[in-house]
Write a protein that holds these residues in place. Structure first.
Motif, short mmCIF file in Angstrom:
data_model
loop_
_atom_site.label_atom_id
_atom_site.label_comp_id
_atom_site.label_asym_id
_atom_site.label_seq_id
_atom_site.Cartn_x
_atom_site.Cartn_y
_atom_site.Cartn_z
N ARG A 49 0.81 -1.23 0.00
CA ARG A 49 0.00 0.00 0.00
C ARG A 49 0.84 1.27 0.00
O ARG A 49 0.31 2.33 -0.26
CB ARG A 49 -0.91 0.02 1.21
CG ARG A 49 -1.97 -1.06 1.15
CD ARG A 49 -3.02 -0.78 2.16
NE ARG A 49 -4.08 -1.78 2.10
CZ ARG A 49 -5.09 -1.78 2.92
NH1 ARG A 49 -5.20 -0.85 3.84
NH2 ARG A 49 -6.01 -2.70 2.81
N GLY A 50 2.11 1.19 0.37
CA GLY A 50 2.95 2.38 0.41
C GLY A 50 2.66 3.27 1.61
O GLY A 50 3.16 4.38 1.69
N GLY A 51 1.88 2.82 2.53
CA GLY A 51 1.52 3.58 3.72
C GLY A 51 0.09 3.24 4.11
O GLY A 51 -0.72 2.95 3.25
N CYS A 52 -0.20 3.25 5.39
CA CYS A 52 -1.52 2.88 5.88
C CYS A 52 -1.87 3.71 7.10
O CYS A 52 -0.99 4.17 7.82
CB CYS A 52 -1.55 1.42 6.32
SG CYS A 52 -1.31 0.22 5.06
N ARG A 53 -3.16 3.81 7.32
CA ARG A 53 -3.63 4.32 8.60
C ARG A 53 -3.68 3.15 9.58
O ARG A 53 -3.73 2.00 9.17
CB ARG A 53 -5.03 4.92 8.46
CG ARG A 53 -5.09 6.10 7.52
CD ARG A 53 -6.51 6.61 7.34
NE ARG A 53 -7.35 5.53 6.86
CZ ARG A 53 -8.63 5.35 7.22
NH1 ARG A 53 -9.22 6.18 8.05
NH2 ARG A 53 -9.32 4.34 6.75
N VAL A 54 -3.65 3.45 10.84
CA VAL A 54 -3.75 2.42 11.88
C VAL A 54 -5.01 1.58 11.65
O VAL A 54 -4.97 0.35 11.72
CB VAL A 54 -3.75 3.08 13.28
CG1 VAL A 54 -4.17 2.09 14.35
CG2 VAL A 54 -2.39 3.67 13.59
#
Length: 93
Positions: A46-51
């Motif tokens: 994803r290249g980055g995620c929210r918690v």
């Protein structure tokens, strides 16, 4: 007729044994827990995620990922570099 209780028991036991074997090998070869590997794979995809994204992906509460995002980690990951992503982990609020 298939004994569904026995089948369920066998499947759960197999999953536990498989997880344990993969986790042991990953720890021995890479000094990395399978749990952390799975989170890192998600972040890589994803290249980055929210918690909340992490919690939903793994069917867990937001408590664990929230602690990870602030740098708190289980003792067995002490030698593993912090997870960094573009944009970093951020809470859903």
């Amino acid at each position: 007729m298939v004994d569904l209780k026995l089948l369920y028991h066998d499947l759960v036991r197999f999953e536990m044994e498989l997880w344990g074997a993969v986790d042991a090998r990953l720890r021995a070869e890479c000094d990395l827990q399978l749990t952390w590997f799975e989170v890192m794979r998600l972040l890589g995809r994803r290249g980055g995620c929210r918690v909340l994204d992490i919690a939903e992906e793994f069917g867990i509460t937001v408590g664990g990922p929230a602690r990870w995002s602030t740098g708190s980690r289980p003792p067995s990951t002490a030698g593993v570099a912090p997870i960094r992503t573009t944009g970093g982990l951020r809470s859903s609020s």
